[in-house]
Design a protein around this motif. Structure first.
Motif, PDB file in Angstrom:
ATOM      1  N   THR A 330      29.008 -19.307  12.045  1.00  0.00           N
ATOM      2  CA  THR A 330      28.281 -19.927  10.942  1.00  0.00           C
ATOM      3  C   THR A 330      29.238 -20.492   9.903  1.00  0.00           C
ATOM      4  O   THR A 330      29.046 -21.604   9.384  1.00  0.00           O
ATOM      5  CB  THR A 330      27.337 -18.900  10.288  1.00  0.00           C
ATOM      6  N   ALA A 331      30.311 -19.738   9.593  1.00  0.00           N
ATOM      7  CA  ALA A 331      31.276 -20.191   8.588  1.00  0.00           C
ATOM      8  C   ALA A 331      32.035 -21.417   9.071  1.00  0.00           C
ATOM      9  O   ALA A 331      32.290 -22.351   8.288  1.00  0.00           O
ATOM     10  CB  ALA A 331      32.251 -19.055   8.258  1.00  0.00           C
ATOM     11  N   VAL A 332      32.410 -21.441  10.337  1.00  0.00           N
ATOM     12  CA  VAL A 332      33.106 -22.614  10.878  1.00  0.00           C
ATOM     13  C   VAL A 332      32.203 -23.840  10.808  1.00  0.00           C
ATOM     14  O   VAL A 332      32.623 -24.925  10.383  1.00  0.00           O
ATOM     15  CB  VAL A 332      33.566 -22.341  12.323  1.00  0.00           C
ATOM     16  N   ALA A 333      30.950 -23.673  11.206  1.00  0.00           N
ATOM     17  CA  ALA A 333      30.007 -24.791  11.190  1.00  0.00           C
ATOM     18  C   ALA A 333      29.791 -25.325   9.778  1.00  0.00           C
ATOM     19  O   ALA A 333      29.575 -26.531   9.580  1.00  0.00           O
ATOM     20  CB  ALA A 333      28.684 -24.369  11.811  1.00  0.00           C
ATOM     21  N   ALA A 334      29.855 -24.417   8.785  1.00  0.00           N
ATOM     22  CA  ALA A 334      29.633 -24.823   7.391  1.00  0.00           C
ATOM     23  C   ALA A 334      30.912 -25.255   6.691  1.00  0.00           C
ATOM     24  O   ALA A 334      30.880 -25.607   5.503  1.00  0.00           O
ATOM     25  CB  ALA A 334      28.993 -23.664   6.618  1.00  0.00           C
ATOM     26  N   GLY A 335      32.049 -25.209   7.396  1.00  0.00           N
ATOM     27  CA  GLY A 335      33.322 -25.565   6.794  1.00  0.00           C
ATOM     28  C   GLY A 335      33.835 -24.539   5.812  1.00  0.00           C
ATOM     29  O   GLY A 335      34.629 -24.865   4.916  1.00  0.00           O
ATOM     30  N   GLU A 336      33.402 -23.278   5.966  1.00  0.00           N
ATOM     31  CA  GLU A 336      33.777 -22.233   5.008  1.00  0.00           C
ATOM     32  C   GLU A 336      34.793 -21.241   5.563  1.00  0.00           C
ATOM     33  O   GLU A 336      35.198 -20.317   4.855  1.00  0.00           O
ATOM     34  CB  GLU A 336      32.531 -21.482   4.541  1.00  0.00           C
ATOM     35  N   ALA A 337      35.211 -21.417   6.825  1.00  0.00           N
ATOM     36  CA  ALA A 337      36.308 -20.622   7.358  1.00  0.00           C
ATOM     37  C   ALA A 337      37.616 -21.275   6.933  1.00  0.00           C
ATOM     38  O   ALA A 337      37.824 -22.471   7.153  1.00  0.00           O
ATOM     39  CB  ALA A 337      36.213 -20.532   8.874  1.00  0.00           C
ATOM     40  N   VAL A 338      38.485 -20.520   6.298  1.00  0.00           N
ATOM     41  CA  VAL A 338      39.722 -21.070   5.742  1.00  0.00           C
ATOM     42  C   VAL A 338      40.817 -21.012   6.804  1.00  0.00           C
ATOM     43  O   VAL A 338      41.295 -19.923   7.151  1.00  0.00           O
ATOM     44  CB  VAL A 338      40.165 -20.277   4.496  1.00  0.00           C
ATOM     45  N   PRO A 339      41.245 -22.153   7.365  1.00  0.00           N
ATOM     46  CA  PRO A 339      42.276 -22.124   8.413  1.00  0.00           C
ATOM     47  C   PRO A 339      43.640 -21.781   7.834  1.00  0.00           C
ATOM     48  O   PRO A 339      43.995 -22.223   6.731  1.00  0.00           O
ATOM     49  CB  PRO A 339      42.246 -23.550   8.972  1.00  0.00           C
ATOM     50  N   ILE A 340      44.398 -20.989   8.575  1.00  0.00           N
ATOM     51  CA  ILE A 340      45.770 -20.648   8.188  1.00  0.00           C
ATOM     52  C   ILE A 340      46.683 -21.280   9.239  1.00  0.00           C
ATOM     53  O   ILE A 340      47.051 -20.643  10.230  1.00  0.00           O
ATOM     54  CB  ILE A 340      45.986 -19.125   8.105  1.00  0.00           C
ATOM     55  N   ASP A 341      47.010 -22.520   9.041  1.00  0.00           N
ATOM     56  CA  ASP A 341      47.843 -23.217  10.010  1.00  0.00           C
ATOM     57  C   ASP A 341      49.235 -22.596  10.038  1.00  0.00           C
ATOM     58  O   ASP A 341      49.798 -22.216   9.009  1.00  0.00           O
ATOM     59  CB  ASP A 341      47.939 -24.700   9.655  1.00  0.00           C
ATOM     60  N   GLY A 342      49.794 -22.500  11.236  1.00  0.00           N
ATOM     61  CA  GLY A 342      51.124 -21.935  11.388  1.00  0.00           C
ATOM     62  C   GLY A 342      51.188 -20.429  11.285  1.00  0.00           C
ATOM     63  O   GLY A 342      52.282 -19.850  11.160  1.00  0.00           O
ATOM     64  N   PHE A 343      50.037 -19.759  11.325  1.00  0.00           N
ATOM     65  CA  PHE A 343      50.036 -18.296  11.185  1.00  0.00           C
ATOM     66  C   PHE A 343      50.858 -17.654  12.297  1.00  0.00           C
ATOM     67  O   PHE A 343      51.613 -16.703  12.066  1.00  0.00           O
ATOM     68  CB  PHE A 343      48.596 -17.784  11.225  1.00  0.00           C
TER      69      PHE A 343
END
Length: 356
Positions: A330-343
């Motif tokens: 649900t969060a990904v679909a709503a754009g509310e998951a915060v990506p941590i690029d390069g983790f």
């Protein structure tokens, strides 16, 4: 989950506000999701090892618990897509003196294909929701088997978990006549009555006696922080109520032995000095256990109306994963998951990530 080309899944963080929004207005859906996870568990489609307790000699009331689990992959029609992971949840009762909640948690979700974690979610809301949805799923099925819906609902303990359980019980559309409340803190009991129950429009009675609360209700929710049994007289339950024993350690052994006992998982609940574990220690057997919630769901066990029925859920990590995976989608679909690029940094077996 979002996969990076030629590499592991993208890692993201889902903060508490996004978790809340992902669950808001979806209580009926979450109850069904949790019930589906219980069915999957009963059918052998999960892995749910024992929980691991970290305790502290210098802080005897505190603990942190690890709940690893795996929910097997499905076609997605029942909401329980394949996911592995772990919940790391702390319980520090002295936090209440600091004016902050007793429990805090994080939930890590792992990709079943690669093993890489792909999400870290604020876990205390998910934990409370899965606990409440579990209680509501059990109450729905057990009450239906007993031929009616509870009309007098009581809360023994009035913390955050009790509030969530009331929220989820309200989804069952029962025609409740009245609510009852008891807490060792008169202030907590009054606040719960005013802020949680009075908005229902039903009469609410705050009790000063634990016995009066128990005897007044045909459904009782135990949601306390008790470490040892304190309700020990089976006579209090002579009216054969349904008891949601969410806090697991409130009822004395005699009460357990006089009741019909339904649990979520036999091996998990018979540990850590829960009330049913103490009953096993006294009797030397498990004959007092009548079945699991899966048995009730499938009709393998039918609960009677002429004895008290106690549901004791130890709390399974698979429920956190089922709810957490739903929240993440649900969060990904709503754009509310915060990506941590390069983790994930070192991704080449032979070349240093810092090499040019």
């Amino acid at each position: 989950m979002a996969e990076q080309q030629g590499g592991p899944p993208r890692f993201s963080v889902v903060p508490g506000a996004a978790v809340h929004r992902g669950l808001e207005g979806r209580r009926a859906e979450i109850i069904d999701l949790v019930e589906a996870a219980y069915r999957r568990h009963g059918e052998g489609g999960t892995v749910n090892p024992p929980s691991y307790f970290l305790r502290f000699p210098d802080r005897p009331t505190a603990r942190i618990i690890a709940l690893p689990a795996s929910v097997g992959g499905t076609d997605g029609t029942d909401g329980t897509d394949g996911v592995d992971g772990i919940k790391w949840i702390s319980s520090f009762p002295t936090n209440l003196e600091r004016g902050i909640p007793r429990a805090s948690a994080v939930l890590l979700l792992n990709d079943p294909a690669t093993g890489y974690p792909y999400a870290c979610l604020e876990g205390s809301i998910i934990s409370a929701v899965r606990t409440a949805a579990s209680a509501a799923a059990a109450a729905r099925r057990i009450a239906a088997q007993r031929g009616g819906t509870p009309r007098r609902v009581g809360f023994f303990g009035t913390g955050l978990i009790a509030r969530f359980i009331q929220d989820y019980l309200s989804e069952l559309a029962w025609d409740v006549d009245e609510y009852h409340v008891f807490d060792l803190s008169d202030d907590y009991a009054s606040s719960f009555a005013q802020q949680v129950l009075e908005p229902t429009g039903r009469p609410v009675r705050v009790h000063t006696s634990a016995e009066d609360l128990v005897r007044s209700c045909d459904l009782i929710v135990f949601a306390t922080t008790a470490a040892t049994p304190h309700v020990t007289d089976p006579g209090w339950f002579s009216h054969n109520p349904l008891v949601l024993h969410v806090s697991l350690r409130d009822l004395g052994v005699d009460v357990i032995l006089e009741s019909v006992n339904i649990v979520d998982d036999v091996e998990h609940v018979l540990k850590a000095d829960t009330s049913v574990h103490l009953a096993e220690q006294r009797t030397g057997n498990r004959d007092f256990l009548d079945g699991t919630l899966f048995d009730v769901l499938t009709g393998a066990v039918t609960v009677p109306v002429d004895r008290p029925v106690v549901f004791s859920p130890f709390g399974l990590g698979i429920l956190d994963l089922a709810v957490g995976a739903h929240v993440h989608r649900t969060a990904v679909a709503a754009g509310e998951a915060v990506p941590i690029d390069g983790f994930f940094h070192e991704l080449d077996r032979h070349q240093s990530a810092g090499a040019s």
